[in-house]
Scaffold this motif. Structure first.
Motif, short mmCIF file in Angstrom:
data_model
loop_
_atom_site.label_atom_id
_atom_site.label_comp_id
_atom_site.label_asym_id
_atom_site.label_seq_id
_atom_site.Cartn_x
_atom_site.Cartn_y
_atom_site.Cartn_z
N THR A 23 49.63 45.06 40.64
CA THR A 23 48.83 44.64 39.48
C THR A 23 49.46 43.42 38.82
O THR A 23 48.78 42.43 38.54
CB THR A 23 48.71 45.79 38.47
OG1 THR A 23 48.04 46.90 39.09
CG2 THR A 23 47.93 45.37 37.24
N GLU A 26 49.21 40.18 41.15
CA GLU A 26 47.92 39.50 41.17
C GLU A 26 47.55 38.94 39.80
O GLU A 26 47.00 37.83 39.70
CB GLU A 26 46.83 40.44 41.69
CG GLU A 26 47.02 40.88 43.14
CD GLU A 26 47.08 39.70 44.10
OE1 GLU A 26 46.45 38.66 43.82
OE2 GLU A 26 47.75 39.83 45.14
N ALA A 27 47.83 39.70 38.75
CA ALA A 27 47.53 39.21 37.40
C ALA A 27 48.34 37.94 37.09
O ALA A 27 47.84 37.03 36.42
CB ALA A 27 47.82 40.29 36.36
N HIS A 29 49.29 35.64 39.28
CA HIS A 29 48.59 34.54 39.95
C HIS A 29 47.44 34.04 39.08
O HIS A 29 47.30 32.83 38.84
CB HIS A 29 48.00 35.02 41.29
CG HIS A 29 48.98 35.16 42.39
ND1 HIS A 29 49.96 34.23 42.66
CD2 HIS A 29 49.12 36.12 43.35
CE1 HIS A 29 50.66 34.62 43.72
NE2 HIS A 29 50.17 35.77 44.15
N GLY A 30 46.60 34.99 38.65
CA GLY A 30 45.42 34.61 37.88
C GLY A 30 45.75 33.99 36.54
O GLY A 30 45.10 33.03 36.11
N ALA A 41 39.69 33.39 38.11
CA ALA A 41 40.20 34.77 38.06
C ALA A 41 39.80 35.45 36.75
O ALA A 41 39.45 36.63 36.74
CB ALA A 41 41.72 34.76 38.21
N LYS A 42 39.83 34.71 35.67
CA LYS A 42 39.44 35.25 34.37
C LYS A 42 37.97 35.66 34.39
O LYS A 42 37.61 36.75 33.93
CB LYS A 42 39.69 34.24 33.26
CG LYS A 42 39.42 34.76 31.85
CD LYS A 42 39.77 33.71 30.80
CE LYS A 42 39.66 34.28 29.39
NZ LYS A 42 38.28 34.71 29.06
N ARG A 46 39.91 39.50 36.64
CA ARG A 46 41.18 39.81 37.31
C ARG A 46 42.40 39.54 36.45
O ARG A 46 43.53 39.77 36.90
CB ARG A 46 41.28 39.02 38.63
CG ARG A 46 40.20 39.33 39.64
CD ARG A 46 40.25 40.78 40.14
NE ARG A 46 41.50 41.06 40.81
CZ ARG A 46 41.75 40.75 42.09
NH1 ARG A 46 40.82 40.17 42.82
NH2 ARG A 46 42.92 41.05 42.64
N ARG A 53 41.21 47.17 39.47
CA ARG A 53 40.61 45.86 39.71
C ARG A 53 41.31 45.10 40.83
O ARG A 53 40.81 44.08 41.30
CB ARG A 53 40.67 45.01 38.42
CG ARG A 53 39.99 45.61 37.23
CD ARG A 53 38.49 45.60 37.35
NE ARG A 53 37.97 44.26 37.59
CZ ARG A 53 36.70 43.91 37.46
NH1 ARG A 53 35.82 44.80 37.10
NH2 ARG A 53 36.30 42.67 37.69
N HIS A 54 42.49 45.58 41.23
CA HIS A 54 43.30 44.84 42.20
C HIS A 54 43.52 45.58 43.51
O HIS A 54 43.95 44.97 44.49
CB HIS A 54 44.67 44.51 41.59
CG HIS A 54 44.61 43.72 40.32
ND1 HIS A 54 44.24 42.39 40.28
CD2 HIS A 54 44.86 44.07 39.03
CE1 HIS A 54 44.27 41.96 39.02
NE2 HIS A 54 44.65 42.97 38.25
N VAL A 75 43.66 37.37 44.25
CA VAL A 75 42.97 36.83 43.09
C VAL A 75 42.28 35.52 43.50
O VAL A 75 42.90 34.67 44.14
CB VAL A 75 43.97 36.58 41.93
CG1 VAL A 75 43.39 35.63 40.91
CG2 VAL A 75 44.34 37.89 41.27
#
Length: 212
Positions: A23, A26-27, A29-30, A41-42, A46, A53-54, A75
């Motif tokens: 989580t 990936e968050a 990255h976004g 991503a927003k 994400r 969500r991931h 993402v």
């Protein structure tokens, strides 16, 4: 013989560190992409710490089978929003492994804190809490280091390829990132048992370093 009780115990210990690891990876990255001007991503929802969500089914299955390596849904990132696409894509790619390294350090601090306690003078009830907490923290260190260094492998589409591409001339970077068989190579290395041999020494070097 398959021990279902032991498997359930292992997976329950793996669950929290793994979900937190993928989580935050990936968050991160976004979030960095958003800071650099890319709202993709927003807009896709994400930029969240909700693991649902991931989650990626195959990545989760890989974790169950390997007890170390898994992955999430990538993402979405649109480099056309970036002022300097090659550099900014490198920064976005670096954010995921960096998040895992930070989590590994945090879990190591929890584990070292438990080790520093005088366990001889702690009540049995507290020990029943500290034992699984220590196992989760230890697993958290290993899983986050594993995800960090796995993703740093310079094979497209892993993060390491995009980081390396940031240092290449634009045309060479494009050809390098266009290589379509990177994940096939990763799976082949895993099946042959070579993937663990490549990254395990690095994982356990940093594991010992963080707990020293």
């Amino acid at each position: 013989m398959f021990d279902i009780a032991n498997t359930i115990k292992e997976l329950s210990i793996l669950a929290l560190p793994f979900l937190l690891a993928i989580t935050c990876h990936e968050a991160a990255h976004g979030y960095v992409a958003w800071l650099l001007g890319d709202p993709t991503a927003k807009n896709a929802g994400r930029l969240t710490l909700n693991p649902l969500r991931h989650l990626d089914p195959m990545g989760t299955l890989a974790l169950v089978l390997t007890r170390m390596i898994g992955w999430a849904k990538p993402v979405p990132v649109n480099p056309s929003y970036f002022k300097n696409p090659q550099r900014d894509m490198m920064l976005v790619s670096l954010a995921g492994p960096a998040a895992n390294m930070i989590l590994a350090i945090m879990f190591a601090m929890i584990l070292k804190g438990i080790f520093a306690l005088d366990l001889q003078n702690i009540s049995p009830n507290m020990l029943r809490v500290l034992e699984p907490t220590a196992l989760i923290a230890k697993t958290g260190v290993i899983i986050n280091l594993a995800l960090c260094f796995f993703n740093l492998l310079p094979l497209p589409p892993l993060d390491g390829s995009k980081i390396l591409a940031g240092f290449l001339p634009r045309e060479a970077a494009y050809k390098y990132l266009s290589f379509k068989y990177g994940f096939v190579i990763v799976i082949l290395l895993a099946v042959l048992g070579l993937l663990g041999k490549i990254i395990s020494p690095v994982i356990f070097f940093f594991y010992k370093l963080l707990l020293s």
